[in-house]
Enzyme design. Structure first.
Site, PDB file in Angstrom:
ATOM      1  N   HIS A 217      29.420 -70.128 -15.119  1.00  0.00           N
ATOM      2  CA  HIS A 217      29.626 -71.522 -14.723  1.00  0.00           C
ATOM      3  C   HIS A 217      30.097 -72.388 -15.880  1.00  0.00           C
ATOM      4  O   HIS A 217      30.640 -73.471 -15.664  1.00  0.00           O
ATOM      5  CB  HIS A 217      28.331 -72.088 -14.140  1.00  0.00           C
ATOM      6  N   SER A 221      34.918 -69.908 -12.501  1.00  0.00           N
ATOM      7  CA  SER A 221      35.236 -68.597 -11.937  1.00  0.00           C
ATOM      8  C   SER A 221      36.708 -68.250 -12.109  1.00  0.00           C
ATOM      9  O   SER A 221      37.567 -69.132 -12.183  1.00  0.00           O
ATOM     10  CB  SER A 221      34.885 -68.568 -10.443  1.00  0.00           C
ATOM     11  N   LYS A 243      31.317 -69.459   3.660  1.00  0.00           N
ATOM     12  CA  LYS A 243      31.782 -68.080   3.456  1.00  0.00           C
ATOM     13  C   LYS A 243      30.624 -67.159   3.083  1.00  0.00           C
ATOM     14  O   LYS A 243      30.521 -66.029   3.579  1.00  0.00           O
ATOM     15  CB  LYS A 243      32.845 -68.042   2.357  1.00  0.00           C
ATOM     16  N   ASP A 244      29.760 -67.646   2.189  1.00  0.00           N
ATOM     17  CA  ASP A 244      28.633 -66.817   1.759  1.00  0.00           C
ATOM     18  C   ASP A 244      27.645 -66.590   2.900  1.00  0.00           C
ATOM     19  O   ASP A 244      27.065 -65.500   3.018  1.00  0.00           O
ATOM     20  CB  ASP A 244      27.926 -67.466   0.573  1.00  0.00           C
ATOM     21  N   GLU A 287      19.928 -39.990  -5.822  1.00  0.00           N
ATOM     22  CA  GLU A 287      20.363 -40.802  -4.693  1.00  0.00           C
ATOM     23  C   GLU A 287      21.885 -40.898  -4.682  1.00  0.00           C
ATOM     24  O   GLU A 287      22.551 -40.657  -5.692  1.00  0.00           O
ATOM     25  CB  GLU A 287      19.750 -42.204  -4.792  1.00  0.00           C
TER      26      GLU A 287
END
Length: 436
Positions: A217, A221, A243-244, A287
């Site tokens: 920040h 971005s 959107k998130d 895994e």
């Protein structure tokens, strides 16, 4: 956290009056970091995976704390305590499935997040990238520690195989291995140490997450074009919260399918057998999210060499920013390198599949071939960007020359001669084409 000039120069940000969000100091920090955070106007869905990682971390922290109430870190009771959680604790089956499959969702998001960073050149912000790689390594360590806690057959032998890698470290390797085990083999002391680390490590991860976000920040971005967007930003809310939220809905749909419908889709059935030190499974494997590294490990016939190359397959991410050679950050401007990137993705998926196959032909040779492709596409892609820049660079001396098919053929040979270092020959060839 974002500089005032960065916020004030944005023509798309609303002019803010005096609000409670800007007067309260604590709320102002959160507001400037999330609510009114200036974001590039052209961010796409791939940027939502960062927020999904935050959601995954919260799910893992809450479910892990609740599971720790009922779990017993003792070699004779650990497996039974997991069975007790599944059968007797109210909604314990959901809690355990959420924590087990939450790790898979975490890695799906983190691989997508890293892939987005490689494709769009987010690694050029080195501080943010390095903290992200630190977090990736911490996440892998946390996942390995958690995988051993059920003390099932695959947990025990997975811990034995992975910890044995310490023995390849010169001089101090054997001593470190005995210290980690707390004895001469994986035992009760090992389980207690792994449980303690598994409980404490998430708090270190949370600290690294805050540092990762702080430096992100501070500069702002990246964006799909990889260009400066300081004058074309919009506030995070409501544009990217919507959107998130949509990303969260998609995330939860798949996550709840794994938890409630098919919890063993990404698991291993052998871990439902209690650990037996006297009975080695035919095929010990980690895994699914470690399978690519495991496939690289077993592709090298030398033990120490395999371990070093396996760790290099992850640590190589630290080198990527130094290898970038293009004029632009994003691969949007590099069609050939886009193809190389998708070859990298295909090799990673193929290595994951190879890691789940038995150690025999033809999987051994396929694993070796895919390992070479993985390292080649990852390490050679950033340094090769300058080749495309040179190919598409138009000669300034011939800007006035009209472009037609004949000139494009001449231009191709001109570029080829320049790449070979024959500058005088390239100039003579271009002059000849202009006169013709």
């Amino acid at each position: 956290m974002v500089s005032s000039n960065y916020m004030n120069n944005n023509i798309n940000l609303p002019k803010k009056g005096v609000t409670w969000r800007s007067t309260n100091k604590l709320v102002k920090v959160m507001n400037d970091s999330f609510y009114d955070l200036p974001c590039p106007v052209n961010l796409n869905a791939w940027w939502s995976f960062g927020s999904m990682l935050g959601l995954s971390l919260v799910i893992q922290l809450i479910s892990g704390l609740l599971l720790s109430i009922h779990y017993t870190a003792h070699e004779s009771m650990a497996f039974d305590s997991v069975v007790h959680i599944m059968r007797n604790v109210e909604k314990g089956w959901m809690l355990r499935n959420a924590h087990a499959n939450g790790s898979s969702m975490f890695f799906i998001c983190i691989y997508a997040h890293i892939g987005r960073g490689l494709y769009y050149g987010s690694y050029m912000d080195k501080t943010v990238w390095f903290f992200g790689v630190h977090l990736f390594l911490l996440t892998m360590a946390e996942a390995f520690l958690g995988y051993t806690l059920p003390w099932g057959q695959m947990s025990y032998w997975g811990a034995t195989v992975i910890t044995n890698m310490l023995s390849v470290i010169p001089v101090v390797g054997e001593g470190m291995l005995r210290y980690v085990w707390g004895g001469w083999t994986v035992c009760n002391s090992t389980l207690k140490r792994f449980y303690t680390l598994h409980f404490l490590l998430p708090f270190v991860m949370v600290a690294f997450v805050f540092l990762h976000l702080f430096f992100l920040h501070e500069k702002g971005s990246n964006n799909p074009l990889g260009i400066d967007s300081s004058t074309m930003c919009i506030p995070f809310h409501p544009f990217y919260t919507v959107k998130d939220l949509f990303g969260y809905v998609c995330f939860m749909f798949f996550f709840m399918y794994l938890v409630c419908v098919d919890p063993e889709l990404l698991g291993n059935h052998l871990n439902y057998w209690p650990a037996d030190p006297m009975k080695t499974p035919i095929h010990v494997q980690p895994e699914w999210y470690f399978m690519f590294a495991y496939a690289i490990l077993r592709s090298i016939p030398h033990k120490a060499g395999g371990v070093y190359v396996m760790f290099l397959s992850i640590a190589v991410l630290y080198l990527i920013p130094s290898l970038h050679s293009g004029k632009y950050r994003s691969l949007c401007f590099y069609p050939f390198n886009q193809l190389v990137f998708w070859v990298l993705v295909a090799s990673l998926i193929s290595l994951t599949w190879i890691g789940a196959r038995p150690v025999r032909a033809p999987y051994i040779i396929l694993g070796q071939l895919l390992s070479v492709i993985y390292f080649s596409s990852l390490l050679l892609n950033p340094p090769s960007l300058w080749l495309w820049d040179k190919l598409v660079e138009y000669p300034e001396l011939y800007v006035s020359r009209p472009v037609d098919l004949k000139w494009l053929k001449c231009l191709f040979i001109f570029k080829l001669l320049k790449l070979l270092g024959l500058k005088k020959g390239a100039r003579k060839w271009a002059d000849k084409c202009v006169k013709a």
